[in-house]
Design an enzyme around this catalytic site. Structure first.
Site, PDB file in Angstrom:
ATOM      1  N   LYS A 229       0.739  -1.153   0.017  1.00 52.55           N
ATOM      2  CA  LYS A 229       0.139   0.031  -0.065  1.00 52.55           C
ATOM      3  C   LYS A 229       0.822   1.238  -0.093  1.00 52.55           C
ATOM      4  O   LYS A 229       0.593   2.219  -0.792  1.00 52.55           O
ATOM      5  CB  LYS A 229      -0.829  -0.087   1.270  1.00 52.55           C
ATOM      6  CG  LYS A 229      -1.991   1.088   1.372  1.00 52.55           C
ATOM      7  CD  LYS A 229      -3.006   1.188   2.431  1.00 52.55           C
ATOM      8  CE  LYS A 229      -3.876   0.091   2.374  1.00 52.55           C
ATOM      9  NZ  LYS A 229      -4.965   0.149   3.047  1.00 52.55           N
TER      10      LYS A 229
ATOM     11  N   ARG B 235      -3.567   2.916   9.017  1.00 55.31           N
ATOM     12  CA  ARG B 235      -3.849   1.817   8.134  1.00 55.31           C
ATOM     13  C   ARG B 235      -2.688   0.670   8.185  1.00 55.31           C
ATOM     14  O   ARG B 235      -1.481   1.436   8.011  1.00 55.31           O
ATOM     15  CB  ARG B 235      -4.163   1.799   6.537  1.00 55.31           C
ATOM     16  CG  ARG B 235      -5.542   2.476   6.576  1.00 55.31           C
ATOM     17  CD  ARG B 235      -5.819   2.743   5.121  1.00 55.31           C
ATOM     18  NE  ARG B 235      -6.736   4.051   4.733  1.00 55.31           N
ATOM     19  CZ  ARG B 235      -7.997   3.789   4.499  1.00 55.31           C
ATOM     20  NH1 ARG B 235      -8.518   2.783   4.583  1.00 55.31           N
ATOM     21  NH2 ARG B 235      -8.454   5.129   4.285  1.00 55.31           N
TER      22      ARG B 235
ATOM     23  N   GLY C  60      -8.029  -7.752   4.958  1.00 64.00           N
ATOM     24  CA  GLY C  60      -8.820  -7.926   6.060  1.00 64.00           C
ATOM     25  C   GLY C  60      -8.062  -8.551   7.449  1.00 64.00           C
ATOM     26  O   GLY C  60      -8.880  -8.841   8.480  1.00 64.00           O
TER      27      GLY C  60
ATOM     28  N   MET D 155      -5.363  -7.517   9.176  1.00 66.49           N
ATOM     29  CA  MET D 155      -4.841  -6.538  10.133  1.00 66.49           C
ATOM     30  C   MET D 155      -5.915  -5.043  10.244  1.00 66.49           C
ATOM     31  O   MET D 155      -6.715  -5.077   9.873  1.00 66.49           O
ATOM     32  CB  MET D 155      -3.277  -6.106   9.787  1.00 66.49           C
ATOM     33  CG  MET D 155      -2.479  -7.138   9.942  1.00 66.49           C
ATOM     34  SD  MET D 155      -0.982  -6.793   9.444  1.00 66.49           S
ATOM     35  CE  MET D 155      -1.105  -6.652   7.642  1.00 66.49           C
TER      36      MET D 155
ATOM     37  N   ARG E   9      -3.696  -1.606  -6.309  1.00 64.04           N
ATOM     38  CA  ARG E   9      -2.511  -2.844  -6.177  1.00 64.04           C
ATOM     39  C   ARG E   9      -3.156  -3.889  -7.329  1.00 64.04           C
ATOM     40  O   ARG E   9      -4.293  -3.726  -7.824  1.00 64.04           O
ATOM     41  CB  ARG E   9      -2.780  -3.515  -4.902  1.00 64.04           C
ATOM     42  CG  ARG E   9      -4.330  -4.155  -4.406  1.00 64.04           C
ATOM     43  CD  ARG E   9      -4.512  -4.550  -3.341  1.00 64.04           C
ATOM     44  NE  ARG E   9      -5.945  -4.668  -2.997  1.00 64.04           N
ATOM     45  CZ  ARG E   9      -6.367  -5.104  -1.692  1.00 64.04           C
ATOM     46  NH1 ARG E   9      -5.627  -5.163  -0.724  1.00 64.04           N
ATOM     47  NH2 ARG E   9      -7.534  -5.083  -1.528  1.00 64.04           N
TER      48      ARG E   9
ATOM     49  N   HIS F  85      -4.462 -43.924  -0.942  1.00 63.09           N
ATOM     50  CA  HIS F  85      -4.888 -44.516  -2.013  1.00 63.09           C
ATOM     51  C   HIS F  85      -6.088 -43.573  -2.706  1.00 63.09           C
ATOM     52  O   HIS F  85      -5.972 -43.465  -4.017  1.00 63.09           O
ATOM     53  CB  HIS F  85      -5.428 -45.912  -1.912  1.00 63.09           C
ATOM     54  CG  HIS F  85      -6.015 -46.594  -2.970  1.00 63.09           C
ATOM     55  ND1 HIS F  85      -7.404 -46.550  -3.343  1.00 63.09           N
ATOM     56  CD2 HIS F  85      -5.402 -47.423  -3.860  1.00 63.09           C
ATOM     57  CE1 HIS F  85      -7.856 -47.311  -4.443  1.00 63.09           C
ATOM     58  NE2 HIS F  85      -6.452 -47.962  -5.001  1.00 63.09           N
TER      59      HIS F  85
ATOM     60  N   SER G 264      13.665 -42.655 -11.206  1.00 64.49           N
ATOM     61  CA  SER G 264      12.699 -42.016 -10.846  1.00 64.49           C
ATOM     62  C   SER G 264      12.133 -41.870  -9.483  1.00 64.49           C
ATOM     63  O   SER G 264      12.121 -42.875  -8.839  1.00 64.49           O
ATOM     64  CB  SER G 264      11.424 -42.564 -11.741  1.00 64.49           C
ATOM     65  OG  SER G 264      10.251 -41.841 -11.557  1.00 64.49           O
TER      66      SER G 264
ATOM     67  N   CYS H 233       8.284 -39.056  -9.991  1.00 65.20           N
ATOM     68  CA  CYS H 233       7.044 -39.755 -10.241  1.00 65.20           C
ATOM     69  C   CYS H 233       5.999 -39.586  -8.927  1.00 65.20           C
ATOM     70  O   CYS H 233       4.893 -40.002  -9.193  1.00 65.20           O
ATOM     71  CB  CYS H 233       6.856 -40.845 -11.054  1.00 65.20           C
ATOM     72  SG  CYS H 233       7.476 -42.124  -9.900  1.00 65.20           S
TER      73      CYS H 233
ATOM     74  N   TYR I  62      12.726 -34.865 -16.530  1.00 64.45           N
ATOM     75  CA  TYR I  62      11.027 -34.636 -16.732  1.00 64.45           C
ATOM     76  C   TYR I  62      10.629 -34.957 -15.291  1.00 64.45           C
ATOM     77  O   TYR I  62      11.446 -35.222 -14.144  1.00 64.45           O
ATOM     78  CB  TYR I  62      10.572 -35.822 -17.458  1.00 64.45           C
ATOM     79  CG  TYR I  62      10.723 -37.180 -16.965  1.00 64.45           C
ATOM     80  CD1 TYR I  62       9.633 -37.733 -16.040  1.00 64.45           C
ATOM     81  CD2 TYR I  62      11.847 -38.057 -17.100  1.00 64.45           C
ATOM     82  CE1 TYR I  62       9.991 -39.083 -15.317  1.00 64.45           C
ATOM     83  CE2 TYR I  62      11.866 -39.293 -16.594  1.00 64.45           C
ATOM     84  CZ  TYR I  62      11.028 -39.816 -15.484  1.00 64.45           C
ATOM     85  OH  TYR I  62      10.895 -40.771 -15.362  1.00 64.45           O
TER      86      TYR I  62
HETATM   87  C1  PEP Z   1       6.167 -42.858  -4.812  1.00 69.51           C
HETATM   88  O1  PEP Z   1       6.381 -43.684  -3.705  1.00 69.51           O
HETATM   89  O2  PEP Z   1       6.484 -41.934  -4.628  1.00 69.51           O
HETATM   90  C2  PEP Z   1       5.474 -43.598  -6.044  1.00 69.51           C
HETATM   91  C3  PEP Z   1       5.059 -42.912  -6.907  1.00 69.51           C
HETATM   92  O3  PEP Z   1       4.925 -44.765  -5.791  1.00 69.51           O
HETATM   93  P1  PEP Z   1       3.469 -45.164  -5.025  1.00 69.51           P
HETATM   94  O4  PEP Z   1       2.876 -43.804  -4.759  1.00 69.51           O
HETATM   95  O5  PEP Z   1       2.860 -46.085  -5.848  1.00 69.51           O
HETATM   96  O6  PEP Z   1       3.964 -46.006  -3.831  1.00 69.51           O
END
Ligand code: PEP
Ligand code: MG
Length: 904
Positions: A25, A96, A105, A107, A369, A487, A795, A862, A882
């Site tokens: 501000k 302010r 909102g 402070m 802003r 899961h 990975s 992954c 990747y």
């Molecule tokens: C992990 O453990 O990060 C993974 C990708 O395998 P999962 O989630 O299937 O155990």
């Protein structure tokens, strides 16, 4: 050290670049002055003083800044021709807060500071408007009491003592609106307010303007450490050290009569991004009236006003007489405001959110802003600004908040319906989107209901692979247990399906088919709605709308592709998911969890047969039935990923996840396999483990049952050959899970290579393939140099790596992580946002050691972190080839990866 920066009359000691020191501000107020815009003069006390205040305390800091504040007040006096703490021609000020990052909102603010019995009389006389003077006075006493003297209600349930008095006075007078109170009523209010203050504090209300000013300044600094602000900072990861600045400014009045007003305006539409100036105002009001929502604000533009009226079902005549736009009531001010908005937007090159006040026909700017906006508006505004040549491509990308792209990909709730909806429970925002459906508790029922075209929400204590088919047909999934990598969460994200997981306060009773939440018992068939982006569970049916992916979204994706150095792959287990991910621009599959295929169609029977067989022969027989099914799945996925790499992971979960636990199903299986129920039960029991997540799973399965690895390797290689023969380029990468030692990977790589050689010989042809491993056991990261002697690629499975590094069970952690987060033990859930400090060290070490052995080693991630922006950037900066994430997070990861490249 300079602690106070003045501004006014086209000059300023600060500017827009000094945001860290002056807060958002303060920096923008300074800049608006420099741009020649009408801004009431004032000064900013820096954020550094806030830090000093926290460290040294009030008295020391007041002493430190006293002289500078007095000089700054003198500066304002000279510009306004008024005098502070002087009844003759009193200078009144606002105080302010203004932090570096906007904390709406959170402070405190005090307006009309400097009022007392003497100045109110003078103000009444000077303005010729006693009602205005007394209205300002009663507002001041109320605000000061609330903010500085601590009389603000502690919770929503408490009643503000001042509001209670006000209600009483209005009731006695028989009026509904504050504006209907006359001078005498307001005088009475001030008196009553002051005596309430005396009752509460035991002291008279302070009359000295200086005492009021120091009270106001210190209250703002104190509010940096109030509970709300601390919580907000924690949620938005704003460091405490940043502090807030304090802005003191000469008051201007929107409540001086019918020729005065106050309002907010946006240079573009914050919801849709449309290039349309818009905003709201109230005549004869101060800022808090707009927020309080007691009176209906009117639109600034005629066009906006007409749109608004049409939505409300109000005819043109009524609109023009009762709710005219600012362009109609104060056309000169309206045009000036629009021209200022245009200038500000050109200067900041972004959509502006502005506050203004009109005092007796003169416009004053109080704030500007960069405006907050929806995901859709974020994309449209950035692309429009690019087309208008106001920003370049890189700026477009850097303006993206990757997570917000999510809003564009999933169904959303109807906004007005959502306002009326009751929140019954809150869990983790496990998979975004909006879902509304009838409650079912079992996957079978989900399927039968869905066949009858009913919309269902699957409510479970937790889910297991057995529930997959039910999850696939449900609108959304709600679980009582399980975290961000449970899961339910992982599978739902993969499906792009809304999921709220780990809603610990709900009570699911499978036997009674009920779920209790928020004090209400829901039966099967009752409607609920889930917001997978916030974790909220609503009562009843809240309407949802499908998203539309416009051309601008595609343009953003193209820009990401142009600047990124890191590829984005997807975690997909079925050809359908793989296609979806390709549509979002995924370049390959980083993780195909083969076990998910085991639940499609009838295959689970063969899987169970394999598990229950007592010997290798029996297992081989059952595996032979699975082989053609797996092969055809892999063919589908290779085809969908035409030309891109596909990483297929060998069987990973503990076997007990595949066997039936209900007696009815166990009976069925027993008769199919020619076993007794007791034999089946005994086998199921024997698979129970104390810590299945640390038990017989991952490569430990393939090592003890090599025939499983053989079958899967064969299915992959045969599928690759078949697809290659259809003229499709194919690059299989076979991934071994949960490796912790060199011997483990050697063992499995041998099985795979021997099998592949056998298939090549049988078929008289070959196809290139790679063998690699997941790095998800800390030991694998520590010995990555050895493991890389065998692996073609790594990975990072950061779900398991996080679990094992922290020693937090993936499935049980939500129970205490919620508490941890609320009490500041952790900032973010490490299963959601990669813990760069700890787990990140193992990741870095894994990459470095792996590449020290094998410089060309291909590396990716992954785990679920592969779709979380800050984690994606971390991985990109480590030089990973990747990141891989569920299909619906591919666009988010693509933009985050491009930003990482631009940040370097
Ligand atoms: C992990 O453990 O990060 C993974 C990708 O395998 P999962 O989630 O299937 O155990
Ligand atoms: Mg894992």
């Amino acid at each position: 050290m300079k602690r106070v920066y003045t501004f006014g009359d086209g000059k300023a000691e600060g500017n827009a670049e000094m945001r860290n020191l002056l807060g958002g501000k303060g920096a923008n107020l300074a800049e608006m002055n420099l741009l020649g815009m009408p801004v009431p003069p004032g000064f900013t006390i820096t954020t550094e003083v806030c830090t000093e205040y926290t460290q040294k305390g009030r008295d020391a800091v007041v002493k430190l800044i006293q002289k500078e504040v007095e000089d700054a007040i003198a500066h304002v006096e000279s510009l306004t021709g008024k005098k502070f703490d002087n009844p003759e021609n009193p200078l009144l000020v606002s105080v302010r807060s203004g932090a570096r990052a906007s904390m709406p909102g959170m402070m405190d603010t005090v307006l009309n500071l400097g009022m007392n019995d003497a100045t109110v009389a003078s103000l009444a006389e000077k303005s010729g408007n006693p009602r205005f003077a007394w209205d300002s006075y009663r507002r001041f006493v109320q605000m000061y009491g609330d903010v500085v003297l601590g009389m603000k209600p502690k919770s929503k349930a408490d009643i503000d003592p001042f509001e209670a008095i006000m209600e009483k006075v209005k009731e006695e007078k028989g009026v509904r609106l504050d504006t209907e109170l006359g001078v005498e009523d307001l005088q009475k209010l001030v008196k009553l307010f002051k005596s309430a203050v005396k009752d509460f504090t035991g002291k008279d209300f302070p009359d000295s303007a200086w005492e009021q000013l120091w009270g106001g300044i210190c209250a703002v600094f104190d509010s940096w450490m109030n509970e709300r602000a601390i919580l907000y900072r924690r949620m938005n990861q704003i460091p405490e050290e940043w502090g807030t600045a304090v802005n003191v400014q000469a008051m201007v009045y929107g409540n001086m009569g019918e020729n005065s007003a106050t309002g907010v305006a946006f240079s573009r539409d914050a919801a849709t991004g449309e290039n349309m100036f818009n905003g709201e105002y109230l005549i004869n009001a101060q800022g808090e009236d707009v927020v309080a929502g007691i009176r209906t604000p009117q639109q600034i533009t005629v066009e906006g006003s007409r749109r608004w009226a049409a939505l409300q079902g109000i005819g043109e005549e009524e609109r023009a007489s009762k709710y005219p736009s600012l362009q109609e009531t104060m056309p000169v001010c309206a045009e000036e405001l629009i021209s200022i908005a245009n200038k500000l937007e050109d200067y900041y090159r972004d959509m502006q959110d502005m506050e203004f006040t009109i005092q007796d026909g003169k416009l004053w700017m109080l704030q500007t802003r960069n405006g907050k906006r929806t995901g859709a508006a974020m994309v449209k505004i950035a692309m429009d600004l690019l087309r208008e040549n106001k920003i370049d491509e890189k700026t477009v990308l850097m303006r993206m908040e990757p997570q917000k792209l999510d809003e564009l990909l999933h169904p959303v709730f109807d906004k007005s319906a959502l306002k009326r909806a009751n929140v019954m429970a809150k869990g983790l925002p496990a998979s975004p989107g909006a879902a509304s459906g009838q409650i079912v508790f079992f996957a079978d029922e989900a399927e039968t209901w869905a066949e009858k075209k009913k919309k269902v929400v699957l409510v479970r204590i937790e889910t297991s692979p057995e529930d997959l088919r039910g999850m696939a047909v449900a609108q959304g999934i709600l679980t009582m247990r399980g975290g961000m990598t449970s899961h339910a969460a992982v599978v739902a994200r993969g499906m792009g399906k809304c999921c709220v997981s780990g809603a610990g306060e709900i009570k699911v009773d499978y036997a009674a088919k009920t779920v209790e939440m928020g004090g209400k018992v829901y039966k099967e068939g009752d409607w609920i709605s889930l917001n997978g982006s916030t974790g909220e569970v609503y009562d009843g049916q809240v309407p949802t709308a499908e998203p539309e992916l416009g051309g601008d979204f595609g343009a953003i994706m193209n820009l990401a592709a142009k600047y990124t150095k890191t590829l984005v792959r997807t975690n997909a287990d079925t050809p359908r998911d793989a296609k979806q991910a390709r549509h979002f621009g995924a370049q390959g599959i980083g993780l195909c969890r083969t076990e998910h295929m085991f639940f499609e169609g009838d295959r689970i029977k063969a899987v169970r047969e394999m598990i229950l067989s007592g010997d290798v022969e029996g297992r081989r027989k059952a595996l032979a039935k699975l082989l053609p099914m797996q092969r055809s799945d892999f063919e589908g996925i290779f085809e969908a990923m035409d030309g891109y790499g596909v990483t297929i992971r060998l069987l990973d979960p503990p076997l007990h996840e595949f066997v039936p636990h209900q007696t009815a199903t166990q009976k069925e299986l027993a008769s199919e396999m020619g076993l007794t129920l007791e034999e089946v039960k005994a086998k199921v029991d024997s698979l129970e483990e104390f810590n299945p997540m640390l038990g017989h799973r991952g490569c430990r399965l393939g090592i003890t049952y090599p025939e499983i690895t053989e079958m899967q390797a064969r299915a992959i290689i045969e599928a690759a050959l078949n697809v290659k023969n259809r003229g499709i380029s194919v690059h299989p990468e076979i991934m071994i899970p949960l490796v912790g030692t060199l011997k483990e990977i050697q063992n499995q790589a041998d099985v795979i290579n021997t099998t592949a050689a056998k298939v090549f010989e049988e078929r008289g042809e070959s196809v290139p393939y790679k063998v690699g491993t997941m790095i998800e056991v800390p030991r694998a990261a520590l010995t990555a140099d050895q493991i890389a002697t065998v692996a073609d690629f790594f990975s990072f499975g950061t779900n398991d790596l996080t679990q094992m590094t922290f020693g937090y069970s993936r499935d049980d952690a939500p129970k205490f992580l919620k508490f941890y987060k609320e009490h500041g033990i952790i900032k973010t859930d490490p299963f959601e946002v990669l813990d760069q400090e700890g787990v990140g060290q193992l990741v870095r070490m894994g990459v470095e050691k792996g590449r020290a052995t094998k410089p060309e080693l291909k590396v990716g991630i992954c785990g679920e972190h592969g779709g979380e922006p800050s984690s994606v950037k971390f991985c990109a900066k480590l030089g990973m080839n990747y990141v891989s994430c569920s299909p619906y997070r591919v666009p988010i990861a693509r933009v985050a990866a491009a930003q990482a490249a631009l940040e370097e």
